[in-house]
Design a protein around this motif. Structure first.
Motif, PDB file in Angstrom:
ATOM      1  N   ALA A  32       0.836  -1.208   0.000  1.00 19.84           N
ATOM      2  CA  ALA A  32       0.000   0.000   0.000  1.00 19.84           C
ATOM      3  C   ALA A  32       0.866   1.251   0.000  1.00 19.84           C
ATOM      4  O   ALA A  32       0.553   2.253  -0.663  1.00 19.84           O
ATOM      5  CB  ALA A  32      -0.934  -0.002   1.214  1.00 19.84           C
ATOM      6  N   ASN A  33       1.968   1.216   0.721  1.00 24.78           N
ATOM      7  CA  ASN A  33       2.876   2.358   0.776  1.00 24.78           C
ATOM      8  C   ASN A  33       3.545   2.616  -0.569  1.00 24.78           C
ATOM      9  O   ASN A  33       3.740   3.764  -0.976  1.00 24.78           O
ATOM     10  CB  ASN A  33       3.933   2.131   1.856  1.00 24.78           C
ATOM     11  N   VAL A  34       3.915   1.555  -1.247  1.00 28.69           N
ATOM     12  CA  VAL A  34       4.488   1.699  -2.594  1.00 28.69           C
ATOM     13  C   VAL A  34       3.449   2.306  -3.536  1.00 28.69           C
ATOM     14  O   VAL A  34       3.762   3.203  -4.335  1.00 28.69           O
ATOM     15  CB  VAL A  34       4.969   0.331  -3.123  1.00 28.69           C
ATOM     16  N   ALA A  35       2.208   1.840  -3.446  1.00 29.74           N
ATOM     17  CA  ALA A  35       1.140   2.372  -4.297  1.00 29.74           C
ATOM     18  C   ALA A  35       0.939   3.862  -4.041  1.00 29.74           C
ATOM     19  O   ALA A  35       0.699   4.644  -4.971  1.00 29.74           O
ATOM     20  CB  ALA A  35      -0.164   1.606  -4.054  1.00 29.74           C
ATOM     21  N   ALA A  36       1.048   4.288  -2.774  1.00 29.58           N
ATOM     22  CA  ALA A  36       0.888   5.702  -2.432  1.00 29.58           C
ATOM     23  C   ALA A  36       1.972   6.541  -3.093  1.00 29.58           C
ATOM     24  O   ALA A  36       1.706   7.598  -3.679  1.00 29.58           O
ATOM     25  CB  ALA A  36       0.926   5.891  -0.921  1.00 29.58           C
ATOM     26  N   ALA A  37       3.228   6.074  -3.021  1.00 28.15           N
ATOM     27  CA  ALA A  37       4.334   6.812  -3.630  1.00 28.15           C
ATOM     28  C   ALA A  37       4.150   6.903  -5.142  1.00 28.15           C
ATOM     29  O   ALA A  37       4.354   7.964  -5.751  1.00 28.15           O
ATOM     30  CB  ALA A  37       5.659   6.138  -3.289  1.00 28.15           C
ATOM     31  N   GLU A  38       3.765   5.816  -5.761  1.00 28.95           N
ATOM     32  CA  GLU A  38       3.593   5.803  -7.222  1.00 28.95           C
ATOM     33  C   GLU A  38       2.469   6.745  -7.654  1.00 28.95           C
ATOM     34  O   GLU A  38       2.596   7.465  -8.660  1.00 28.95           O
ATOM     35  CB  GLU A  38       3.299   4.373  -7.694  1.00 28.95           C
ATOM     36  N   THR A  39       1.384   6.763  -6.899  1.00 25.35           N
ATOM     37  CA  THR A  39       0.253   7.618  -7.255  1.00 25.35           C
ATOM     38  C   THR A  39       0.613   9.092  -7.139  1.00 25.35           C
ATOM     39  O   THR A  39       0.307   9.902  -8.019  1.00 25.35           O
ATOM     40  CB  THR A  39      -0.960   7.301  -6.364  1.00 25.35           C
ATOM     41  N   LEU A  40       1.266   9.471  -6.058  1.00 24.64           N
ATOM     42  CA  LEU A  40       1.643  10.869  -5.868  1.00 24.64           C
ATOM     43  C   LEU A  40       2.661  11.310  -6.918  1.00 24.64           C
ATOM     44  O   LEU A  40       2.611  12.443  -7.404  1.00 24.64           O
ATOM     45  CB  LEU A  40       2.197  11.079  -4.458  1.00 24.64           C
ATOM     46  N   GLU A  41       3.577  10.438  -7.269  1.00 26.24           N
ATOM     47  CA  GLU A  41       4.534  10.766  -8.329  1.00 26.24           C
ATOM     48  C   GLU A  41       3.809  10.969  -9.653  1.00 26.24           C
ATOM     49  O   GLU A  41       4.099  11.909 -10.403  1.00 26.24           O
ATOM     50  CB  GLU A  41       5.574   9.662  -8.463  1.00 26.24           C
ATOM     51  N   ARG A  42       2.866  10.067  -9.939  1.00 22.67           N
ATOM     52  CA  ARG A  42       2.133  10.153 -11.209  1.00 22.67           C
ATOM     53  C   ARG A  42       1.307  11.430 -11.282  1.00 22.67           C
ATOM     54  O   ARG A  42       1.170  12.036 -12.347  1.00 22.67           O
ATOM     55  CB  ARG A  42       1.236   8.928 -11.364  1.00 22.67           C
ATOM     56  N   LYS A  43       0.785  11.867 -10.139  1.00 23.95           N
ATOM     57  CA  LYS A  43       0.007  13.102 -10.090  1.00 23.95           C
ATOM     58  C   LYS A  43       0.894  14.345  -9.977  1.00 23.95           C
ATOM     59  O   LYS A  43       0.381  15.463  -9.892  1.00 23.95           O
ATOM     60  CB  LYS A  43      -0.942  13.064  -8.882  1.00 23.95           C
ATOM     61  N   LYS A  44       2.231  14.111  -9.941  1.00 20.76           N
ATOM     62  CA  LYS A  44       3.206  15.216  -9.821  1.00 20.76           C
ATOM     63  C   LYS A  44       2.966  16.043  -8.564  1.00 20.76           C
ATOM     64  O   LYS A  44       3.080  17.264  -8.558  1.00 20.76           O
ATOM     65  CB  LYS A  44       3.189  16.104 -11.072  1.00 20.76           C
ATOM     66  N   GLN A  45       2.612  15.337  -7.491  1.00 19.16           N
ATOM     67  CA  GLN A  45       2.405  15.975  -6.195  1.00 19.16           C
ATOM     68  C   GLN A  45       3.662  15.832  -5.337  1.00 19.16           C
ATOM     69  O   GLN A  45       4.290  14.767  -5.334  1.00 19.16           O
ATOM     70  CB  GLN A  45       1.229  15.325  -5.459  1.00 19.16           C
ATOM     71  N   PRO A  46       4.049  16.879  -4.617  1.00 19.26           N
ATOM     72  CA  PRO A  46       5.191  16.732  -3.700  1.00 19.26           C
ATOM     73  C   PRO A  46       4.851  15.743  -2.602  1.00 19.26           C
ATOM     74  O   PRO A  46       3.710  15.678  -2.146  1.00 19.26           O
ATOM     75  CB  PRO A  46       5.387  18.151  -3.151  1.00 19.26           C
ATOM     76  N   LEU A  47       5.825  14.969  -2.165  1.00 20.20           N
ATOM     77  CA  LEU A  47       5.562  13.982  -1.129  1.00 20.20           C
ATOM     78  C   LEU A  47       6.817  13.749  -0.298  1.00 20.20           C
ATOM     79  O   LEU A  47       7.926  14.107  -0.701  1.00 20.20           O
ATOM     80  CB  LEU A  47       5.085  12.651  -1.722  1.00 20.20           C
ATOM     81  N   ILE A  48       6.613  13.165   0.861  1.00 18.04           N
ATOM     82  CA  ILE A  48       7.707  12.784   1.739  1.00 18.04           C
ATOM     83  C   ILE A  48       7.920  11.281   1.595  1.00 18.04           C
ATOM     84  O   ILE A  48       7.016  10.496   1.846  1.00 18.04           O
ATOM     85  CB  ILE A  48       7.404  13.131   3.212  1.00 18.04           C
ATOM     86  N   TYR A  49       9.115  10.902   1.153  1.00 14.52           N
ATOM     87  CA  TYR A  49       9.449   9.488   1.021  1.00 14.52           C
ATOM     88  C   TYR A  49      10.013   8.949   2.337  1.00 14.52           C
ATOM     89  O   TYR A  49      10.593   9.690   3.135  1.00 14.52           O
ATOM     90  CB  TYR A  49      10.511   9.285  -0.063  1.00 14.52           C
ATOM     91  N   ARG A  50       9.863   7.665   2.527  1.00 14.42           N
ATOM     92  CA  ARG A  50      10.605   6.967   3.568  1.00 14.42           C
ATOM     93  C   ARG A  50      11.819   6.373   2.857  1.00 14.42           C
ATOM     94  O   ARG A  50      11.660   5.487   2.002  1.00 14.42           O
ATOM     95  CB  ARG A  50       9.743   5.882   4.205  1.00 14.42           C
ATOM     96  N   ILE A  51      13.008   6.887   3.152  1.00  9.93           N
ATOM     97  CA  ILE A  51      14.204   6.467   2.426  1.00  9.93           C
ATOM     98  C   ILE A  51      15.163   5.738   3.356  1.00  9.93           C
ATOM     99  O   ILE A  51      15.145   5.911   4.567  1.00  9.93           O
ATOM    100  CB  ILE A  51      14.923   7.662   1.761  1.00  9.93           C
ATOM    101  N   HIS A  52      16.018   4.922   2.744  1.00  8.88           N
ATOM    102  CA  HIS A  52      17.014   4.164   3.495  1.00  8.88           C
ATOM    103  C   HIS A  52      18.218   3.970   2.584  1.00  8.88           C
ATOM    104  O   HIS A  52      18.139   3.252   1.582  1.00  8.88           O
ATOM    105  CB  HIS A  52      16.434   2.809   3.927  1.00  8.88           C
ATOM    106  N   GLY A  53      19.309   4.653   2.907  1.00 16.37           N
ATOM    107  CA  GLY A  53      20.503   4.575   2.083  1.00 16.37           C
ATOM    108  C   GLY A  53      21.307   3.311   2.338  1.00 16.37           C
ATOM    109  O   GLY A  53      21.148   2.623   3.349  1.00 16.37           O
ATOM    110  N   ALA A  54      22.227   3.007   1.417  1.00 14.28           N
ATOM    111  CA  ALA A  54      23.128   1.872   1.594  1.00 14.28           C
ATOM    112  C   ALA A  54      24.083   2.165   2.749  1.00 14.28           C
ATOM    113  O   ALA A  54      24.342   3.318   3.089  1.00 14.28           O
ATOM    114  CB  ALA A  54      23.902   1.628   0.305  1.00 14.28           C
ATOM    115  N   PRO A  55      24.644   1.123   3.368  1.00 14.05           N
ATOM    116  CA  PRO A  55      25.575   1.337   4.489  1.00 14.05           C
ATOM    117  C   PRO A  55      26.797   2.141   4.055  1.00 14.05           C
ATOM    118  O   PRO A  55      27.245   2.045   2.909  1.00 14.05           O
ATOM    119  CB  PRO A  55      25.964  -0.086   4.902  1.00 14.05           C
ATOM    120  N   SER A  56      27.344   2.912   4.996  1.00 18.26           N
ATOM    121  CA  SER A  56      28.544   3.696   4.707  1.00 18.26           C
ATOM    122  C   SER A  56      29.764   2.781   4.620  1.00 18.26           C
ATOM    123  O   SER A  56      29.778   1.664   5.155  1.00 18.26           O
ATOM    124  CB  SER A  56      28.774   4.738   5.800  1.00 18.26           C
ATOM    125  N   LEU A  57      30.816   3.255   3.951  1.00 21.43           N
ATOM    126  CA  LEU A  57      32.033   2.456   3.799  1.00 21.43           C
ATOM    127  C   LEU A  57      32.663   2.156   5.152  1.00 21.43           C
ATOM    128  O   LEU A  57      33.170   1.049   5.387  1.00 21.43           O
ATOM    129  CB  LEU A  57      33.025   3.201   2.906  1.00 21.43           C
TER     130      LEU A  57
END
Length: 587
Positions: free
Chosen positions: A481-506
């Motif tokens: 459901a969360n993925v669907a929310a991100a895709e819909t807001l992107e498709r509607k060109k609406q600003p949104l807050i992502y939940r992000i998680h970067g790769a581990p640091s060196l």
């Protein structure tokens, strides 16, 4: 004629009506003197032509170019001529700086950004008793210095009930018989407080209590009344309250928030689809007090998706009750999230909202947002669509109840739902699990620990609840459901807050490699590290004495997940886009 336009014929013929630009300039140049009468006088508008001016002002307001208040018209994002301010800090020269207590001031200010900073004039309050200082709330006359630059003259210092404070109640040491006492501060910066007999609420010597300062007085200790007896300093309740006060966590809702909650009523069917017959159910911990999400699944009977499933996730519609700019909205913004302690939760929203009106209770109509998703047999999401609905939960189940029913041990409450609701949910989960296995997210296996308190509020034991498929089912439904929310807001060109998680640091990866070497394990080097490489390590230690330790160290090697408007994907979940489609209560 610059800045003018001809009026219609009739009374006042020959006069002119100001243009939109002329009115906007006048309002900007004359803050505090912009009522309809002021504007009429400034442009010599008389008779029936005032009706034309009224129409023009209404159009400017509807276009968001001006706002209307009790003091007349003004620019959006500007302060009225008299405003209640909180003095919050000083500038580099030592001058006092304040912010409006209420912001936005009106609906026209909702998109005006952060509250403006107001400079308090240095002569404010002289010769009129107490001089205003940091922490004071004042009634002030505002002067617009141009744009969003303001100065203010303090008219009156307002008395306000202070936030609750914490301390240890002590009986009077001098043997006085009035039954009162004093408060021994918990924090060094806090002053001692006196409590008279009528204000002790039955507190005993040594009790940790929460207090409200009632009056300060010019001499002696400040007076306070006990509002909550927490009890022994050794209890978890005491530790929680000390943490709440030490970290300035707001835990008492203001009167205007409570009043707004008390006025709230049931949501209507306006602009909602009626989904009350769809057998959505909630699955939560056995001791859950609120139910934020409901789920349903069925095989896709479209004829073109053999083996596929249609999955629905519904989330309580908090936006119906928490409107932009409302007291509830401002308080939720200040709190940011709910805070969890072993013995209590400090909620972001009052209990009537979180545990009642926005809780998806069994057999009760509730407003919700729902996303219906269609998945192929291999777990790929084919499509999704969001709906604003009115729903009615058909069953409130615990994780243990749902799991037991699937394992062949239904109870009287789950038995009626087993074939029609629970079995299709588990079949849909197997479909999603195939997609998850293909996606290969990070598969850490860390048991959850739950602290159990006794009646005295001290720790009785620590339990490790079993990790059930019922937990994983709900988790995977929510992820999709969360993925669907991100895709819909992107498709509607609406600003949104992502939940992000970067790769581990060196640096963290090198520390992890050094640790793994001590166990005879290795992790590949290079820039193409994926969650699967960590999963291979975790599989090698599964069932061994080092399993939990390795899981903990791998977890600590990961980056911190965060909310961010810039999307870099979610490394742990191995997803390109992820945004929380959840009620704010959940955060």
């Amino acid at each position: 004629m610059a800045g003018k336009q001809k009026l219609k014929s009739g009374k006042g013929v020959g006069k002119t009506l100001p243009t939109r630009d002329a009115i906007l300039k006048h309002i900007a140049d004359n803050p505090g003197h912009t009522s309809k009468r002021d504007i009429s006088r400034a442009f010599n508008v008389t008779g029936d032509n005032r009706k034309e001016l009224k129409v023009l002002l209404r159009q400017l307001k509807e276009d968001g170019l001006i706002k209307k208040s009790r003091n007349g018209y003004g620019e959006p994002g500007t302060l009225p001529s008299v405003t209640v301010l909180d003095i919050v800090t000083r500038d580099r020269e030592g001058g006092l700086l304040a912010k409006p207590v209420r912001w936005p001031i009106s609906d026209g200010d909702i998109d005006a950004g952060d509250a403006p900073v107001v400079s308090i004039r240095r002569d404010s309050g002289r010769g009129k008793g107490k001089v205003a200082g940091i922490g004071d709330r004042v009634l002030a006359r505002i002067t617009n210095e141009g744009g969003r630059k303001y100065s203010a003259r303090v008219m009156k210092i307002l008395e306000r009930e202070r936030d609750a404070v914490l301390g240890v109640f002590r009986n009077h040491r001098d043997g006085s018989k009035d039954g009162g006492g004093w408060i021994e501060p918990v924090e060094r910066r806090q002053r001692e407080l006196a409590v008279d007999q009528e204000s002790t609420k039955g507190a005993k010597d040594g009790d940790l209590v929460e207090l409200q300062v009632t009056r300060s007085g010019k001499y002696g200790r400040e007076q306070a009344r006990v509002i909550n007896i927490i009890g022994s300093l050794t209890s978890e309740k005491a530790v929680s309250m000390i943490a709440i006060h030490a970290n300035n966590i707001p835990h008492i809702f203001p009167d205007d928030v409570i009043a707004e909650v008390e006025r709230a009523g049931p949501a209507t069917m306006a602009k909602r689809e009626d989904w009350r017959t769809l057998p959505l159910i909630t699955i939560d911990p056995a001791d859950a007090k609120d139910h934020d999400d409901a789920i349903y699944a069925t095989a896709d009977d479209s004829g073109s998706n053999d083996g596929g499933f249609r999955i629905t996730v519904a989330i309580a519609d908090v936006s119906w009750y928490v409107r932009p700019g409302s007291a509830l909205d401002r308080e939720a913004l200040k709190r940011g999230n709910s805070v969890y302690f072993p013995d209590r939760v400090v909620p972001m929203l009052p209990e009537r909202i979180s545990n009642d009106l926005c809780s998806l209770k069994e057999d009760v109509d509730r407003p919700a947002f729902a996303v219906e998703m269609i998945f192929a047999e291999d777990g790929r999401k084919l499509s999704h669509k969001f709906h604003r609905i009115m729903m009615r939960s058909h069953a409130k189940l615990s994780y243990q109840q749902a799991q037991s029913a699937i394992d062949g041990k239904p109870d009287p409450h789950t038995a009626p739902f087993l074939d029609e609701i629970l079995k299709p949910l588990w079949a849909a989960y197997q479909c999603l699990k195939r997609g998850r296995d293909n996606r290969a997210p990070l598969e850490l296996d860390l048991p959850e620990r739950k602290i159990i308190l006794n009646d005295e509020g001290t720790v009785d034991r620590v339990e490790v609840p079993p990790r059930l498929d019922a937990h994983k089912l709900v988790e995977e439904f929510m992820i999709q459901a969360n993925v669907a929310a991100a895709e819909t807001l992107e498709r509607k060109k609406q600003p949104l807050i992502y939940r992000i998680h970067g790769a581990p640091s060196l640096a963290k990866l090198e520390s992890l490699r050094d640790f793994l070497k001590t166990l005879g394990l290795s992790l590949i080097k290079g820039g193409s590290l994926r969650p699967t490489h960590f999963n291979e390590i975790l599989k090698k230690v599964a069932g061994k004495d080092s399993e939990e330790l390795v899981n903990q160290v791998v977890l600590r090697s990961q980056s911190q997940a965060e909310y961010n408007p810039q999307n870099i994907g979610h490394f742990g979940l191995n997803l390109g886009r992820y945004a929380h489609f959840t009620s704010p209560i959940r955060r």
